[in-house]
Design a protein around this motif. Sequence first.
Motif, PDB file in Angstrom:
ATOM      1  N   LYS A 189     -42.292 -40.893  -5.172  1.00 34.68           N
ATOM      2  CA  LYS A 189     -41.667 -40.205  -4.041  1.00 34.68           C
ATOM      3  C   LYS A 189     -42.604 -39.194  -3.386  1.00 34.68           C
ATOM      4  O   LYS A 189     -42.757 -39.168  -2.172  1.00 34.68           O
ATOM      5  N   SER A 190     -43.212 -38.328  -4.174  1.00 31.75           N
ATOM      6  CA  SER A 190     -44.055 -37.256  -3.637  1.00 31.75           C
ATOM      7  C   SER A 190     -45.526 -37.625  -3.758  1.00 31.75           C
ATOM      8  O   SER A 190     -46.109 -37.560  -4.848  1.00 31.75           O
ATOM      9  N   LEU A 191     -46.135 -38.018  -2.652  1.00 34.17           N
ATOM     10  CA  LEU A 191     -47.544 -38.428  -2.659  1.00 34.17           C
ATOM     11  C   LEU A 191     -48.451 -37.281  -3.095  1.00 34.17           C
ATOM     12  O   LEU A 191     -49.329 -37.462  -3.957  1.00 34.17           O
ATOM     13  N   ASP A 192     -48.244 -36.108  -2.517  1.00 43.93           N
ATOM     14  CA  ASP A 192     -49.109 -34.962  -2.835  1.00 43.93           C
ATOM     15  C   ASP A 192     -49.047 -34.608  -4.314  1.00 43.93           C
ATOM     16  O   ASP A 192     -50.081 -34.366  -4.946  1.00 43.93           O
ATOM     17  N   MET A 193     -47.847 -34.570  -4.880  1.00 38.95           N
ATOM     18  CA  MET A 193     -47.698 -34.153  -6.264  1.00 38.95           C
ATOM     19  C   MET A 193     -48.303 -35.168  -7.227  1.00 38.95           C
ATOM     20  O   MET A 193     -48.900 -34.796  -8.248  1.00 38.95           O
ATOM     21  N   ILE A 194     -48.175 -36.447  -6.919  1.00 37.93           N
ATOM     22  CA  ILE A 194     -48.758 -37.480  -7.778  1.00 37.93           C
ATOM     23  C   ILE A 194     -50.282 -37.364  -7.780  1.00 37.93           C
ATOM     24  O   ILE A 194     -50.934 -37.455  -8.831  1.00 37.93           O
ATOM     25  N   ILE A 195     -50.863 -37.141  -6.604  1.00 41.39           N
ATOM     26  CA  ILE A 195     -52.322 -37.002  -6.510  1.00 41.39           C
ATOM     27  C   ILE A 195     -52.802 -35.756  -7.249  1.00 41.39           C
ATOM     28  O   ILE A 195     -53.766 -35.812  -8.027  1.00 41.39           O
TER      29      ILE A 195
END
Length: 248
Positions: A189-195
Amino acid sequence: MLNKNEMIVDTVLLAGKIMIESGSDMTRVHDTMERIARSAGVVDPRIFETTTGIVMSIPTKKTAEVQPVLSRSIDLEKVARVNAISRAFANKELSLKETHENLQALTLAVPVFSFRSQLLAAIVVGCTLSIMYGGYWGDLGATALASGLGFTIYSKINRHFRFRFGSEFIAAFTIAVTALLCVRSGFGKSLDMIIIAGLMPLVPGVPITNAVRDLLAGHILSGIARGIEALLVAAALGTGVAVIFRYL
């Protein structure tokens, strides 16, 4: 066959080399080297250490030697063992020859965690920090995948090639691509948090900490060198991610 003075210098330099190569801060390196030298009977040892080389001399004996440091990593197990050996020598539990032999053995045989253990640790770190930073529980699978792939790429490149900073760039690129694909497929869901979470196992935390410690302790050259090295690693990680965002 080394005479006593040559054995002292060789032992001191070997201890310092192992500690620098294993990621120790310079204050600890200098303290350990000086402890060995003074315990061996050197009243005024002259020691100069940087991240790329060590110089030691015994002024009264006109004996000096230079030891280059060609590689650096993080292996705190070796740092602890060298420190323990130096204290055993200072307490007269080991002779100079035994100390030298123990240090030589340490360079050849030291417990190393298997790749599977390191990979599991990287995944756990990424997933744990994802939650700590306010990420979604549903993103743990995507975070684990990104962290695992990024760390695997980083380890394989460093193991087979001398590609300094390139391994961090490619690993960060892989993490960003994985995170993007997971989000677009609905797996995350959260691209920034996964990266961000995926990058955390690769962030140069120890070098940055040691750079600050060296600067505060007065080891200006080592502090600046380590700080620049850490910044270059961070820049490689950031560039690897930026390439993906540039072409989104």
